[in-house]
Design a protein around this motif. Structure first.
Motif, short mmCIF file in Angstrom:
data_model
loop_
_atom_site.label_atom_id
_atom_site.label_comp_id
_atom_site.label_asym_id
_atom_site.label_seq_id
_atom_site.Cartn_x
_atom_site.Cartn_y
_atom_site.Cartn_z
N MET A 1 42.30 70.22 108.32
CA MET A 1 43.43 70.34 107.38
C MET A 1 44.14 69.00 107.28
SD MET A 1 46.49 73.03 107.14
CE MET A 1 47.92 72.72 106.12
N ALA A 2 44.40 68.58 106.04
CA ALA A 2 45.12 67.33 105.81
C ALA A 2 46.60 67.65 105.57
CB ALA A 2 44.54 66.60 104.61
N GLU A 3 47.45 66.86 106.17
CA GLU A 3 48.90 67.02 105.96
C GLU A 3 49.21 66.83 104.47
OE1 GLU A 3 51.37 67.80 108.14
OE2 GLU A 3 49.73 68.17 109.55
N ASP A 4 50.12 67.64 103.97
CA ASP A 4 50.60 67.47 102.59
C ASP A 4 49.50 67.65 101.54
OD1 ASP A 4 53.23 67.06 103.35
OD2 ASP A 4 52.89 64.92 103.67
N ILE B 1 46.69 76.19 100.76
CA ILE B 1 46.15 77.45 100.22
C ILE B 1 45.09 78.00 101.16
CG2 ILE B 1 44.72 78.40 98.36
CD1 ILE B 1 46.42 76.77 96.37
N VAL B 2 44.22 77.14 101.68
CA VAL B 2 43.20 77.59 102.65
C VAL B 2 43.87 78.20 103.88
CG1 VAL B 2 41.40 76.80 104.24
CG2 VAL B 2 41.43 75.94 101.89
N ALA B 3 44.93 77.56 104.33
CA ALA B 3 45.63 78.04 105.54
C ALA B 3 46.45 79.30 105.29
CB ALA B 3 46.53 76.93 106.08
N GLY B 4 46.64 79.66 104.01
CA GLY B 4 47.45 80.83 103.67
C GLY B 4 48.93 80.53 103.60
N ASP B 5 49.30 79.25 103.66
CA ASP B 5 50.72 78.87 103.59
C ASP B 5 51.25 78.94 102.16
OD1 ASP B 5 50.56 78.42 106.27
OD2 ASP B 5 50.28 76.25 106.09
N PHE C 1 44.00 65.88 95.40
CA PHE C 1 42.93 65.14 96.07
C PHE C 1 42.36 65.93 97.25
CE2 PHE C 1 42.30 61.22 93.84
CZ PHE C 1 43.32 61.27 92.92
N HIS C 2 41.94 67.14 96.93
CA HIS C 2 41.08 67.98 97.76
C HIS C 2 40.03 68.47 96.77
CE1 HIS C 2 40.68 71.31 101.03
NE2 HIS C 2 39.68 71.47 100.16
N ILE C 3 38.80 68.05 96.98
CA ILE C 3 37.78 68.23 95.94
C ILE C 3 37.73 69.69 95.46
CG2 ILE C 3 35.84 68.65 97.53
CD1 ILE C 3 34.13 66.85 95.67
N HIS C 4 37.62 69.85 94.15
CA HIS C 4 37.56 71.19 93.57
C HIS C 4 36.71 71.16 92.32
CE1 HIS C 4 41.14 69.01 92.21
NE2 HIS C 4 40.95 69.57 91.02
N LEU C 5 35.91 72.18 92.18
CA LEU C 5 35.11 72.35 90.97
C LEU C 5 35.87 73.30 90.05
CD1 LEU C 5 32.42 71.82 89.48
CD2 LEU C 5 31.55 73.91 90.54
N HIS C 6 36.21 72.81 88.86
CA HIS C 6 36.80 73.70 87.85
C HIS C 6 35.66 74.49 87.22
CE1 HIS C 6 40.83 71.66 87.25
NE2 HIS C 6 40.17 70.66 87.79
#
Ligand code: 5GP
Ligand code: ZN
Length: 115
Positions: free
Chosen positions: A1-4, A10-14, A98-103
């Motif tokens: 997990m990267a800070e900020d 979202i992955v962490a459920g926060d 800047f967390h890779i995502h495929l649209h």
């Protein structure tokens, strides 16, 4: 997990998200500002910033992500008519998170070249 990192949160459920698929390595959820009737973001749970700088060690994970995209498109009923799948990379392509995502976009007709 990267800070900020929004998507790590979202992955962490926060931060809540409307999930459409999840397994040990991947998460897919609806885009908060959809650009088509179907607009899903598919991400690795591991923090990878961008397609730029992807490493050999990410090959299996990213291959898995592409296979998941294919299945999600079928499950959401857009594969027959067609859909667009996009990685925005860095400034000129308007990458904002800047967390890779495929649209994965579908449910309407798209034009080419893209804007
Ligand atoms: P990018 O421009 O980085 O390729 O796309 C980022 C995407 O993330 C945008 O389409 C934007 O609407 C979406 N997005 C930004 N913040 C959130 C959020 O908090 N939740 C969800 N579900 N999508 C988000
Ligand atoms: Zn992240």
């Amino acid at each position: 997990m990267a800070e900020d990192c929004l998507f790590c949160k979202i992955v962490a459920g926060d931060i809540p998200a409307d999930k459409v698929f999840e397994d040990d390595d991947l998460l897919a959820f609806k885009d908060i500002n959809p650009q088509a009737p179907v607009h899903v973001l598919i991400i690795p749970k591991k923090h990878v910033p961008s397609l730029d700088g992807l490493e050999e060690g990410d090959a299996a994970l990213m291959g898995k992500l592409m296979v998941a995209a294919s299945r999600i498109a079928r499950d959401l009923g857009v594969s027959g008519a067609g859909y667009r799948s996009v990685f925005n990379t860095n400034k000129d392509a308007c990458q904002e998170v800047f967390h890779i995502h495929l649209h994965l976009l579908g449910g309407r007709k798209f034009s080419w070249p893209p804007g």
